[in-house]
Scaffold this active site. Structure first.
Site, PDB file in Angstrom:
ATOM      1  N   SER A   1      15.791  -0.844  -1.903  1.00  0.00           N
ATOM      2  CA  SER A   1      16.809  -0.299  -0.846  1.00  0.00           C
ATOM      3  C   SER A   1      16.706   1.234  -1.252  1.00  0.00           C
ATOM      4  CB  SER A   1      18.050  -0.775  -1.148  1.00  0.00           C
ATOM      5  OG  SER A   1      19.053  -0.296   0.041  1.00  0.00           O
TER       6      SER A   1
ATOM      7  N   GLY B   1       0.702  -1.226  -0.260  1.00  0.00           N
ATOM      8  CA  GLY B   1       0.055   0.065  -0.001  1.00  0.00           C
ATOM      9  C   GLY B   1       0.881   1.422  -0.162  1.00  0.00           C
TER      10      GLY B   1
ATOM     11  N   ILE C   1       5.881   3.209  -3.341  1.00  0.00           N
ATOM     12  CA  ILE C   1       6.672   2.180  -4.343  1.00  0.00           C
ATOM     13  C   ILE C   1       5.853   1.070  -4.260  1.00  0.00           C
ATOM     14  CG2 ILE C   1       8.638   0.900  -4.516  1.00  0.00           C
ATOM     15  CD1 ILE C   1       9.008   3.752  -5.526  1.00  0.00           C
TER      16      ILE C   1
ATOM     17  N   LYS D   1      10.684   4.828   6.075  1.00  0.00           N
ATOM     18  CA  LYS D   1      11.551   5.409   5.115  1.00  0.00           C
ATOM     19  C   LYS D   1      11.855   7.136   5.423  1.00  0.00           C
ATOM     20  CE  LYS D   1      10.251   2.723   1.230  1.00  0.00           C
ATOM     21  NZ  LYS D   1       9.122   2.075   1.596  1.00  0.00           N
TER      22      LYS D   1
ATOM     23  N   SER E   1      -1.029  -1.803   7.099  1.00  0.00           N
ATOM     24  CA  SER E   1      -2.100  -0.795   7.132  1.00  0.00           C
ATOM     25  C   SER E   1      -3.359  -1.057   6.540  1.00  0.00           C
ATOM     26  CB  SER E   1      -1.581   0.579   6.569  1.00  0.00           C
ATOM     27  OG  SER E   1      -2.732   1.481   6.289  1.00  0.00           O
TER      28      SER E   1
ATOM     29  N   SER F   1       2.352  -8.044   9.350  1.00  0.00           N
ATOM     30  CA  SER F   1       3.578  -7.122   9.460  1.00  0.00           C
ATOM     31  C   SER F   1       4.759  -7.979   9.214  1.00  0.00           C
ATOM     32  CB  SER F   1       3.765  -6.644  10.810  1.00  0.00           C
ATOM     33  OG  SER F   1       5.011  -6.207  11.196  1.00  0.00           O
TER      34      SER F   1
ATOM     35  N   LYS G   1      19.968   6.367   0.592  1.00  0.00           N
ATOM     36  CA  LYS G   1      20.525   6.971   1.979  1.00  0.00           C
ATOM     37  C   LYS G   1      21.284   5.740   2.806  1.00  0.00           C
ATOM     38  CE  LYS G   1      16.535  10.226   2.524  1.00  0.00           C
ATOM     39  NZ  LYS G   1      16.513  10.050   1.062  1.00  0.00           N
TER      40      LYS G   1
END
Length: 654
Positions: free
Chosen positions: A410, A290, A293, A371, A315, A345, A413
């Site tokens: 990935s 959801g 990306i 993120k 979610s 999860s 960062k």
């Protein structure tokens, strides 16, 4: 006049048709009289009863023919040149009947009269309609915003006609960079060269420029927008050609030109074989389905016809939203893909194993992660649990149950991270690399890229909201830069990169040139037809300086000025021009697990200094910008204990 037009507009449809019939009957009769007068040069013919009978027959015939050819089904406000065809046909039929009747009843009509009659009927009936249309449209013009249409081709003409019928915009000028179209008159407007736009704005008071160039490349569109953005007018565009052709949008659906239009590149045509290699005819699972990306990955995957698409999402609302969207898309595509929405999860290993086993998952795209840099910096333990141990749980489940392909989403960062989020994603990469070193039926690979346009937490939606609220726009540093890519392009490249994986690959997407965020903010304000200006404090407003203030607020927790995509400088090309592969440091699974076990115990004890120490031991190049720990619960507990915020002490980081 406007009151009279309002009165006519309020009449019933039947009353309007009766009025048109009466006007047309009068015009047809007058056309016959003038045709006879022009031919005979006197009015003596009016004394003959047979002439009046012939005229009555021609009027009745013309009205019947007009009705048959659909003249009275068209509303005057919206008629186009096509209505002249119906008028012409009706006039011809009426003239033929007129001459035939005149011959039968002995009216002695000159043979040229029917031809003259056709001309008069065509001009009078048709002319009256277009004059009336002008009066009906004009009252609305004063309430419409004057606009200039950029693009005088087929799309520009369609847009011009749509706007004439609409209630929002009044076209006042056309411009086109094609010399062959310049100085022509299209739709009643002359076509000017683009360099005349400033003059046209001054003369017409246009406040909006509408781009009617859906087939142009992004690069050319970007050049055009850059040439217009300083004119202090709002710039809007019609949908792209692909959206118009697919039926997803209409040419009249205008939207403000966005930063995405300026930053996005022309996509490279995807490799069809790569797109379908791990998807077509297979069972595919997307974790974090959801998210920004994850949801776009699902859209792209659906088009490649998997047998089943498993949406794994924590979610409930996000899962409901993407499942409903995909179900509607599948129905439109007449797809037989089985869409399976699963709540769960990635931290729950038993749930993961049950889902993979129950649906015989063959390919996994792991997009589930926290993120947002400042939020993870303030919620260290949960960030580690989700990004590190969630990845560990799903990779173990994939390897245990023989999933064929596993692709980790990935981030840039993860390269020399300065924050917990980046460090946790680099550890996730190490987990996949370690699994790849072991003998396993699963091919593990990672795809690393930067910011995507319009994602949740992205700076562009934030700027857009701030502009709509009248400012200020807040920027953390005047020199900060970021890489940007559209979500559809990133998702397509992720799928293709995953198809090239051989085990342990770290794929890096070509993000193009980095973008200076301050310039991005300035351009976004200008695209709305507003003037930006810099202030020192968010509360400082100087109306005389411009419309939208921009304030530099300072770097946020864990944020750095520049992002990188590679740890080393040894990228290798792949068969796709925008996908590279990198050779990065890794650890054996046994070595990595001994460290991760300690990391888990530190999380359970809520020992943040120990967590930082362990991250330092791993080959992450973790280099936080400050030694302070920012975790909200950690700080609150220490405040209750009367202690100051605990830094990353030298002992803890030794």
């Amino acid at each position: 006049m406007s009151n009279y037009i309002k009165y006519l507009s309020a009449l019933s449809r039947k009353t309007k048709v009766v009025l048109m019939l009466a006007m047309d009957a009068t015009l047809i009769a007058l056309s016959f009289v003038f045709a006879m007068l022009l031919r005979l040069e006197n009015l003596a013919f009016l004394s003959k009863p047979e002439i009046w009978l012939a005229m009555a027959i021609s009027v009745a015939t013309a009205l019947i023919a007009f009705r048959f050819f659909g003249l009275y089904r068209a509303m005057l406000r919206y008629i186009t040149g096509r209505i002249l065809i119906a008028i012409g046909k009706g006039a011809i039929v009426s003239a033929i009947v007129l001459y035939s009747a005149g011959t039968l009843i002995g009216a002695s009509l000159p043979r040229s009269v029917p031809i003259i009659f056709i001309m008069f009927v065509f001009l009078s009936v048709g002319g009256l309609r277009f004059i009336t249309r002008t009066f009906f449209r004009n009252p609305n013009q004063s309430r419409k915003r004057p606009v200039i249409i950029y693009g005088a081709g087929d799309s520009g003409l369609q847009l011009l006609n749509s706007l004439f019928h609409g209630r929002d915009y009044a076209p006042v000028a056309l411009v086109d960079d094609n010399p062959a179209l310049q100085n022509l008159a299209i739709g009643g407007l002359s076509v000017d060269a683009p360099d005349q736009i400033p003059k046209l704005i001054r003369e017409t008071g246009a406040s909006v420029i509408l781009l009617a160039i859906p087939s142009l490349s992004r690069a050319r569109r970007r050049d055009i927008v850059n040439s217009l953005k300083d004119l202090q007018v709002e710039i809007k565009t019609i949908p792209g050609m692909s959206e118009i052709i697919s039926g997803e949008a209409k040419i009249s659906e205008l939207r403000t030109v966005s930063a995405e239009d300026l930053l996005g590149r022309d996509p490279v045509a995807p490799d069809v074989e790569l797109l379908g290699k791990n998807i077509t005819g297979r069972v595919v699972m997307v974790s974090g389905a959801g998210g920004s990306i994850g949801s776009e990955l699902c859209r792209q995957i659906l088009r490649q016809n998997p047998t089943r698409l498993v949406l794994f999402e924590v979610s409930e609302f996000a899962l409901y939203t993407i499942e409903a969207e995909l179900a509607a898309a599948a129905a439109q595509l007449t797809s037989t893909v089985d869409i399976v929405p699963v709540l769960g999860s990635v931290q729950h290993s038993q749930r993961l194993e049950a889902v993979i086993k129950a649906f015989n998952v063959q390919t996994i795209f792991h997009a589930a992660a926290y993120k947002h840099v400042p939020l993870v910096e303030e919620n260290v333990v949960e960030g580690i649990r989700n990004n590190v141990f969630g990845t560990l749980a799903i990779t173990r489940a994939a390897a245990k149950l023989g999933v064929e392909n596993f692709i980790l989403i990935s981030t840039d960062k993860a390269v020399r991270p300065t924050n917990i989020m980046g460090a946790s994603k680099r550890v996730a990469e190490l987990i996949c690399q370690a699994h790849a070193q072991e003998s396993s039926a699963t091919t593990f690979s990672m795809v690393r890229f930067g910011n995507v346009l319009g994602s949740s937490g992205s700076v562009i939606p934030l700027f857009r909201t701030q502009i709509e609220n009248g400012g200020p726009i807040t920027i953390t540093h005047q020199d900060i830069t970021r890489y940007f890519m559209t979500i559809p392009e990133a998702s397509q490249l992720v799928i293709q990169a995953g198809a090239m994986g051989k085990g342990g690959d770290v794929f890096v997407l070509d993000m193009g040139e980095p973008v200076k965020i301050l310039e991005l903010a300035l351009n976004m304000v200008k695209l709305h037809g507003l003037t930006p200006y810099l202030v020192e404090h968010p509360e400082q407003l100087i109306p005389d300086m411009g419309d939208i203030p921009i304030c530099i607020t300072g770097l946020r927790k864990g944020e750095k000025l520049y992002e990188e995509l590679l740890i080393g400088n040894n990228p290798a090309p792949t068969q796709h021009p925008r996908i590279m592969t990198a050779s990065e440091a890794s650890l054996a699974m046994s070595d990595l697990m001994s460290i991760l076990d300690r990391l888990m115990r530190a999380c359970e004890r809520f020992d943040l200094p120990e967590i930082v120490k362990i991250l330092d031991e791993l080959p992450l190049d973790y280099a936080p910008l400050t030694k302070d720990i920012f975790d909200l619960i950690w700080d609150a507990e220490r405040e209750k204990a009367g202690q100051t915020s605990t830094p990353h002490t030298e002992d803890a980081r030794a």
